[in-house]
Motif scaffolding. Structure first.
Motif, PDB file in Angstrom:
ATOM      1  N   HIS A 129     -42.812 -31.744-111.613  1.00 17.98           N
ATOM      2  CA  HIS A 129     -41.375 -31.922-111.425  1.00 17.98           C
ATOM      3  C   HIS A 129     -40.920 -33.041-112.358  1.00 17.98           C
ATOM      4  CE1 HIS A 129     -41.741 -29.211-108.121  1.00 17.98           C
ATOM      5  NE2 HIS A 129     -42.273 -30.070-107.269  1.00 17.98           N
ATOM      6  N   ALA A 130     -39.677 -33.464-112.240  1.00 21.21           N
ATOM      7  CA  ALA A 130     -39.129 -34.524-113.086  1.00 21.21           C
ATOM      8  C   ALA A 130     -39.922 -35.822-112.930  1.00 21.21           C
ATOM      9  CB  ALA A 130     -37.663 -34.767-112.733  1.00 21.21           C
ATOM     10  N   ALA A 131     -39.871 -36.657-113.953  1.00 19.23           N
ATOM     11  CA  ALA A 131     -40.582 -37.948-113.930  1.00 19.23           C
ATOM     12  C   ALA A 131     -40.201 -38.740-112.687  1.00 19.23           C
ATOM     13  CB  ALA A 131     -40.251 -38.746-115.187  1.00 19.23           C
ATOM     14  N   GLY A 132     -41.213 -39.288-112.012  1.00 14.60           N
ATOM     15  CA  GLY A 132     -40.996 -40.097-110.817  1.00 14.60           C
ATOM     16  C   GLY A 132     -40.927 -39.308-109.519  1.00 14.60           C
ATOM     17  N   ALA A 133     -40.991 -37.987-109.580  1.00 19.19           N
ATOM     18  CA  ALA A 133     -40.912 -37.165-108.364  1.00 19.19           C
ATOM     19  C   ALA A 133     -42.138 -37.408-107.484  1.00 19.19           C
ATOM     20  CB  ALA A 133     -40.795 -35.691-108.709  1.00 19.19           C
ATOM     21  N   VAL A 134     -41.899 -37.434-106.168  1.00 17.42           N
ATOM     22  CA  VAL A 134     -42.956 -37.662-105.179  1.00 17.42           C
ATOM     23  C   VAL A 134     -42.782 -36.628-104.066  1.00 17.42           C
ATOM     24  CG1 VAL A 134     -43.880 -39.315-103.494  1.00 17.42           C
ATOM     25  CG2 VAL A 134     -42.986 -40.140-105.673  1.00 17.42           C
ATOM     26  N   GLU A 135     -43.905 -36.147-103.519  1.00 23.87           N
ATOM     27  CA  GLU A 135     -43.870 -35.249-102.367  1.00 23.87           C
ATOM     28  C   GLU A 135     -44.570 -35.913-101.194  1.00 23.87           C
ATOM     29  OE1 GLU A 135     -43.681 -30.925-104.626  1.00 23.87           O
ATOM     30  OE2 GLU A 135     -45.400 -31.351-103.346  1.00 23.87           O
ATOM     31  N   LEU A 186     -38.968 -35.782-103.109  1.00 25.49           N
ATOM     32  CA  LEU A 186     -38.036 -36.805-103.571  1.00 25.49           C
ATOM     33  C   LEU A 186     -38.000 -36.744-105.093  1.00 25.49           C
ATOM     34  CD1 LEU A 186     -39.194 -39.761-101.289  1.00 25.49           C
ATOM     35  CD2 LEU A 186     -37.297 -38.190-100.910  1.00 25.49           C
ATOM     36  N   LEU A 187     -36.869 -36.311-105.614  1.00 32.64           N
ATOM     37  CA  LEU A 187     -36.697 -36.192-107.068  1.00 32.64           C
ATOM     38  C   LEU A 187     -35.867 -37.373-107.529  1.00 32.64           C
ATOM     39  CD1 LEU A 187     -35.826 -32.444-106.803  1.00 32.64           C
ATOM     40  CD2 LEU A 187     -37.948 -33.361-107.717  1.00 32.64           C
ATOM     41  N   ARG A 188     -36.374 -38.133-108.453  1.00 28.96           N
ATOM     42  CA  ARG A 188     -35.685 -39.351-108.887  1.00 28.96           C
ATOM     43  C   ARG A 188     -34.951 -39.141-110.176  1.00 28.96           C
ATOM     44  NH1 ARG A 188     -40.069 -43.716-106.853  1.00 28.96           N
ATOM     45  NH2 ARG A 188     -40.493 -42.593-104.995  1.00 28.96           N
TER      46      ARG A 188
END
Length: 188
Positions: A129-135, A186-188
């Protein structure tokens, strides 16, 4: 207070006309057939998540802008209730994974949460996913294995794993029963 599904047809039509696109042009750009676009604009059909996604990408609009109208309570003190039949469901192409979209359309692209079900032996493979994304995945059953980049962990019922989602990652069911969990992205 009854649930009112979002009226996306008029929004699609307005956005299309503002861009001076014909139905044929939007169909070519989005990959959604002209007849389906016409039905959506007239409010005669309720499109799938994949169709909505294709339209937002073709029109260059935010999913929240498209779905936000009518997607919440009528007033600030209200409580939105979404009937189970109106909760969007995404299935993997092989049919082994189901994601029920529990998050509001207004948070799409920032915070999304799902109820995840994976058939025995199945897996949900995701590109970065986009840079910094967390699951965050909370296991409701045993037998779930998370792989994120080069890291791998197995979860027991009730455990939560938090991991980078800006690398290729996988949620797999190693058990002989359907695996279930709650997934927050969480997409940053």
């Amino acid at each position: 207070m009854p649930f009112r599904p979002p009226r996306i047809g008029p929004v699609i039509q307005t956005e299309r006309k503002q861009r001076r696109l014909t139905l044929e042009q939007l169909a070519a750009q989005s990959g959604v057939s002209r007849s389906m676009l016409s039905q959506i604009e007239r409010g005669e059909t309720n499109p799938t998540f994949a169709v909505v996604w294709a339209l937002t990408q073709a029109l260059g609009i935010n999913m929240a802008d498209l779905l936000g109208e009518g997607a919440g309570p009528d007033d600030a003190d209200g409580i939105e209730v979404v009937p189970a039949a109106h909760t969007p469901l995404i299935r993997s192409t092989d049919g082994s994974c189901e994601l029920r979209i529990l998050s509001s359309p207004r948070t799409a692209g920032a915070t999304e949460w799902y109820e995840l079900t994976i058939a025995p032996g199945g897996s949900l493979d995701s590109e970065a996913h986009a840079a910094g994304a967390v699951e965050h995945l909370t296991a409701l059953t045993d037998g779930i294995r998370i792989t994120s980049g080069d890291s791998r962990v197995s979860l027991k019922q009730g455990e939560t794993a938090r991991y980078a989602a800006d690398v290729p990652h996988e949620i797999a069911n190693l058990s002989d029963r359907p695996a279930r969990g709650f997934l927050v992205v969480l997409l940053r």
